[in-house]
Design a protein around this motif. Structure first.
Motif, mmCIF file in Angstrom:
data_model
loop_
_atom_site.group_PDB
_atom_site.id
_atom_site.type_symbol
_atom_site.label_atom_id
_atom_site.label_comp_id
_atom_site.label_asym_id
_atom_site.label_seq_id
_atom_site.Cartn_x
_atom_site.Cartn_y
_atom_site.Cartn_z
ATOM 1 N N ASP A 82 0.857 -1.190 0.000
ATOM 2 C CA ASP A 82 0.000 0.000 0.000
ATOM 3 C C ASP A 82 0.891 1.238 0.000
ATOM 4 O O ASP A 82 1.745 1.399 0.892
ATOM 5 C CB ASP A 82 -0.892 0.025 1.239
ATOM 6 C CG ASP A 82 -2.065 -0.949 1.143
ATOM 7 O OD1 ASP A 82 -2.277 -1.478 0.045
ATOM 8 O OD2 ASP A 82 -2.741 -1.166 2.165
ATOM 9 N N TRP A 133 -5.429 0.799 5.685
ATOM 10 C CA TRP A 133 -4.343 -0.089 5.280
ATOM 11 C C TRP A 133 -4.850 -1.533 5.236
ATOM 12 O O TRP A 133 -5.622 -1.950 6.089
ATOM 13 C CB TRP A 133 -3.180 -0.016 6.268
ATOM 14 C CG TRP A 133 -2.614 1.351 6.503
ATOM 15 C CD1 TRP A 133 -2.841 2.151 7.584
ATOM 16 C CD2 TRP A 133 -1.727 2.079 5.655
ATOM 17 N NE1 TRP A 133 -2.154 3.334 7.471
ATOM 18 C CE2 TRP A 133 -1.445 3.314 6.285
ATOM 19 C CE3 TRP A 133 -1.129 1.817 4.424
ATOM 20 C CZ2 TRP A 133 -0.609 4.276 5.736
ATOM 21 C CZ3 TRP A 133 -0.288 2.773 3.871
ATOM 22 C CH2 TRP A 133 -0.035 3.984 4.517
ATOM 23 N N ARG A 161 3.341 -0.968 4.322
ATOM 24 C CA ARG A 161 2.708 0.344 4.378
ATOM 25 C C ARG A 161 3.744 1.438 4.179
ATOM 26 O O ARG A 161 4.717 1.535 4.951
ATOM 27 C CB ARG A 161 1.995 0.522 5.714
ATOM 28 C CG ARG A 161 0.949 -0.562 5.958
ATOM 29 C CD ARG A 161 0.380 -0.502 7.354
ATOM 30 N NE ARG A 161 -0.647 -1.526 7.552
ATOM 31 C CZ ARG A 161 -1.354 -1.657 8.653
ATOM 32 N NH1 ARG A 161 -1.164 -0.839 9.671
ATOM 33 N NH2 ARG A 161 -2.264 -2.612 8.742
#
Length: 498
Positions: free
Chosen positions: A5, A72, A78
């Motif tokens: 992400d 998330w 992340r």
């Protein structure tokens, strides 16, 4: 396959910052290329809205909000990449900035978010560097905005620690050109009916990797890339190219593109698709309706030493294959002749547009320029001479003070020939003719006769043993090999031993 992400946080005013648009365009292209190696990328584009103009404190506060509020995915890596474009305001209150940084770091660590940041030069670098480093990321100055983005994406692609590549420790580097001959993923159709089986694809990957390991070039320009992710696989599997950065022009399904990989730091790059209006050609007042490259050109700025950069242009000009009009007899000799003229006109128009682009690039910096690729013409062809510019008559001594405002390019083939006793230079065979279609041209800054040179071409190597003269032999080139030879030029920079 890792799930990733990415939040791209933009902190800039787009209508006041022209590089902002350049960054967005480049970022989109690079995300497309990089994410092709993984099916689990998710990229969100956000913009700082608190404060007009945007300011660094607002961006740092936004980072903390994103960490806690963004949706998330549970197993995702992340990442927040914060692009600080100018104009921005940096707060003089160091105590407030430190407090905001500490809060952002705590939020990042709590939610396992890594920060990469491109910071303005007028902002306190120590605190912003700390924000990146304490979350496991990295910070760069604004001068390296696009280069840092490339390094960042390579990390996500190959899952390796992000560190800027070192500038060459020695003062010698090698640069090469490599026509890959239709690098396509397996079971993917190209040119309407062709495909590679998985077995053939593996053979092609292994052969290209072997050639790369043999060439040992620090910079390589590639042609005929259908799928950049295939080349990324090969580079990752070739030991000496694990950390090389790959840039390609916009990938297309129906046509191959060019690309460049570099072990040296890439500062920026630009893709040229359309001709500059000033380079349009007319005949007796009639404009020739050719205004774009058949394959977009890639220009890459590379850091050679601390205070020395060069611009490398990678090209693949229109082939000599006749461009036949649809609906006519392709075997008609007159139609064949007209088709060859159409191809020649396009190749000449491309050479003229490229000449104009190189002149503009060189006039702004006068850094060395290197032009390489598949020209689809010989070193003596008019199209090659158009790109090179007017070279001094052989009988005339090199005059570096004459027309210093004009860029000249010199073929490494000629440089090698004048340094040795024999010419065995060819990169292509067709119908018994041994030709040179793949070239490396260097500007006068890399020519030894120039008293103002910053380096020189010391050696040129050709890798053409795999080529077969099919007019003399029943053998043919294996389908996983290239039908072109590769060229590598060794360049020694001034002031240091080789």
């Amino acid at each position: 396959m890792m799930t990733i992400d990415i939040v791209l946080l933009i902190n800039a005013i787009d209508d006041l910052e022209p590089p902002f648009a350049d960054f967005l365009e480049t970022a989109e292209v690079m995300i497309t290329v990089a994410s092709s190696s993984s099916e689990n990328w998710r990229v969100e584009w956000l913009q700082v809205e608190d404060g007009i103009p945007p300011n660094t404190m607002a961006a740092i506060d936004t980072i903390g909000d994103i960490c806690s509020d963004f949706q998330w995915r549970p197993q995702a890596m992340r990442v927040i990449y914060c692009w600080e474009g100018r104009p921005t305001e940096c707060q003089p209150n160091s105590t407030s900035l430190t407090t905001a940084i500490n809060q952002a770091i705590a939020s990042c660590q709590l939610h396992d978010v890594t920060i990469y940041i491109n910071r303005p030069n007028n902002c306190p670098s120590q605190e912003l560097n700390r924000l990146a480093e304490e979350t496991g990321g990295q910070a760069w100055g604004e001068d390296n905005a696009i280069a840092s983005w490339a390094i960042f994406l390579e990390y996500l692609t190959f899952k390796k620690p992000v560190k800027s590549p070192a500038i060459i420790p020695r003062n010698i580097f090698k640069i090469g050109t490599f026509n890959l001959y239709n690098l396509v993923l397996p079971n993917q159709t190209y040119y309407e009916i062709r495909q590679y089986t998985p077995e053939l694809y593996q053979q092609k990957k292994a052969w290209i990797s072997h050639q790369l390991a043999t060439m040992q070039a620090d910079i390589i320009g590639f042609q005929e890339i259908f799928h950049p992710e295939a080349l990324q696989e090969i580079l990752a599997a070739t030991e000496s190219y694990h950390n090389a950065h790959l840039i390609t022009t916009n990938p297309r399904v129906d046509k191959p593109v060019v690309g460049l990989c570099s072990k040296l730091p890439i500062i920026s790059w630009q893709i040229y698709d359309k001709f500059p209006p000033e380079s349009q050609i007319d005949i007796e007042g009639t404009i020739i309706p050719i205004n774009h490259f058949s394959r977009p050109v890639l220009a890459v700025n590379i850091q050679l030493k601390d205070r020395l950069q060069c611009t490398v242009f990678v090209v693949h000009l229109k082939s000599q294959r006749p461009q036949i009009t649809e609906g006519v007899d392709s075997q008609d000799p007159v139609e064949k002749a007209k088709g060859k003229v159409r191809s020649l006109l396009r190749r000449a128009a491309e050479a003229t547009a490229l000449r104009y682009i190189m002149l503009k690039t060189w006039s702004h910096s006068q850094n060395p320029i290197i032009l390489l690729g598949d020209f689809n013409d010989s070193d003596l062809a008019i199209t090659t001479k158009i790109m090179a510019g007017d070279i001094s008559w052989k009988k005339t001594r090199f005059k570096p003070n004459h027309n210093q405002d004009e860029l000249r390019l010199y073929s490494v083939k000629d440089i090698q020939a004048r340094q040795s006793y024999r010419d065995c230079y060819y990169t292509y065979m067709y119908n018994g003719y041994y030709e040179t279609l793949d070239h490396i041209l260097v500007s006068q800054e890399l020519v030894v006769e120039n008293s103002r040179q910053v380096g020189r071409v010391s050696y040129v190597a050709l890798f053409n043993d795999h080529l077969v003269d099919q007019s003399l032999s029943d053998e043919s080139i294996e389908p996983w090999k290239s039908d072109h030879g590769q060229v590598v030029a060794t360049i020694q920079l001034n002031g240091y031993p080789g």
